[in-house]
Write an enzyme that holds these catalytic residues in place. Structure first.
Site, PDB file in Angstrom:
ATOM      1  N   TYR A 146       0.840  -1.208   0.000  1.00  0.00           N
ATOM      2  CA  TYR A 146       0.000   0.000   0.000  1.00  0.00           C
ATOM      3  C   TYR A 146       0.870   1.251   0.000  1.00  0.00           C
ATOM      4  CZ  TYR A 146      -3.213   3.544   1.865  1.00  0.00           C
ATOM      5  OH  TYR A 146      -3.957   4.696   2.070  1.00  0.00           O
ATOM      6  N   ILE A 191      -9.217   3.100  18.712  1.00  0.00           N
ATOM      7  CA  ILE A 191     -10.220   3.999  19.280  1.00  0.00           C
ATOM      8  C   ILE A 191     -11.495   3.216  19.584  1.00  0.00           C
ATOM      9  CG2 ILE A 191     -11.665   6.022  18.858  1.00  0.00           C
ATOM     10  CD1 ILE A 191      -9.468   7.030  16.946  1.00  0.00           C
TER      11      ILE A 191
END
Length: 331
Positions: A146, A191
């Site tokens: 990526y 998160i």
């Protein structure tokens, strides 16, 4: 400006669906070009109801389709890509979509003499930084398929700038978060995992001393940066979009404890941890785009917690920030 049309590859993803409403506010028409593998069809349908958004359900690997749909467009925003975690699991598909797709979009943009192409690059092109904050002119050391494709995309843009006069800006996104993000998003899944534990009355568990950090940037600020790049008089350069603040995992845990409103203390798991830190140098974004972040991490995380229904975002993500290189999220 009302007659200008933007082709937006990957525009049905997380960040794209925050950018499109801003484009509509500024009078653009938008053609979303997306294979809808991760796109939100319901939200795209709402936008299409305005009469100024259309969806082309197609893949950037098909160069003929890219070329045809770009006809009549003035600007291009290129976000379509395979995510960083999937790129490591399947490098072949990653190279096919991220490299071939990049070239199909850039070559078509040069041929159609597009006024400005905005490319979603990534802070992952830096690899492990040698210093903070991370500046656009620092050495690049991409470490995954990526990241390698993102860096190669920037090089291809320079090629078409030299050969065909293509005007471009590559935005190096740091750790994008905000409402609408999938709970499995690689660099911000921590998160969701922390919030799930806190809502169950459990403390977050942190490996080491929690010194590893990231530069969390709210999607609303990212969206503003994309529009600013589309309209900037200056171009042909990479630009960081982050906050310039490296938030450690220990600090993140405290911020989320306050946002959820529970009385717990983080638990630390003593072990050797590779401490990796991230923070963007955003002087170029200020100077070139007239942009700066407006959402503090405290306000952004509190808003995210308010918008996330209890029990809907549980994820088996690890209790620590990833150890692989630098951040990104494009859809």
């Amino acid at each position: 400006m009302s007659s200008r049309t933007v082709l937006f590859t990957g525009g049905a993803g997380f960040i794209g669906l925050h950018v499109v409403p801003l484009l509509l506010e500024r009078g653009y028409r938008v053609r979303i070009f997306d294979n809808m593998f991760r796109g939100d069809r319901d939200r795209v349908a709402e936008l299409a109801a305005t009469g100024r958004v259309e969806l082309i359900d197609q893949d950037v690997r098909y160069g003929g389709a890219v070329y045809r749909v770009m006809r009549g467009c003035d600007h291009v925003i290129h976000f379509a890509a395979v995510s960083i975690n999937k790129s490591q699991a399947d490098p072949y598909e990653s190279i096919d979509i991220n490299m071939v797709g990049n070239h199909n979009v850039f070559a078509a943009a040069a041929e159609h003499r597009i006024r400005r192409l905005v490319y979603a690059s990534s802070a992952s092109v830096y690899g492990e930084p040698r210093k903070l904050p991370m500046h656009e002119d620092d050495e690049l050391n991409p470490l995954t398929p990526y990241c390698i494709a993102k860096r190669a995309g920037e090089d291809l843009l320079r090629f078409y700038q030299r050969q065909r006069g293509l005007s471009w800006i590559a935005l190096r996104f740091f750790n994008v978060y905000g409402p609408g993000q999938k709970p499995t998003a690689y660099y911000t899944s921590v998160i969701n995992h922390f919030v799930a534990r806190l809502r169950n009355g459990q403390p977050p568990v942190i490996d080491g001393r929690g010194e590893q950090s990231m530069d969390f940037i709210h999607v609303r600020d990212i969206a503003r940066g994309v529009v600013a790049a589309l309209e900037s008089e200056r171009g042909n350069m990479p630009i960081n979009l982050g906050t310039g603040v490296d938030t450690s995992v220990a600090q993140l845990a405290k911020i989320l404890i306050d946002a959820v409103g529970v009385d717990v203390t983080p638990e630390f798991n003593p072990r050797d941890v590779l401490v990796s830190r991230r923070a963007a140098d955003i002087r170029r974004a200020r100077e070139v785009l007239g942009w700066q972040p407006t959402v503090s991490i405290e306000d952004g995380m509190a808003d995210l917690v308010r918008r996330t229904p209890a029990g809907s975002r549980r994820t088996p993500a690890p209790d620590r920030l990833p150890r692989t290189p630098a951040p990104s999220s494009t859809s």
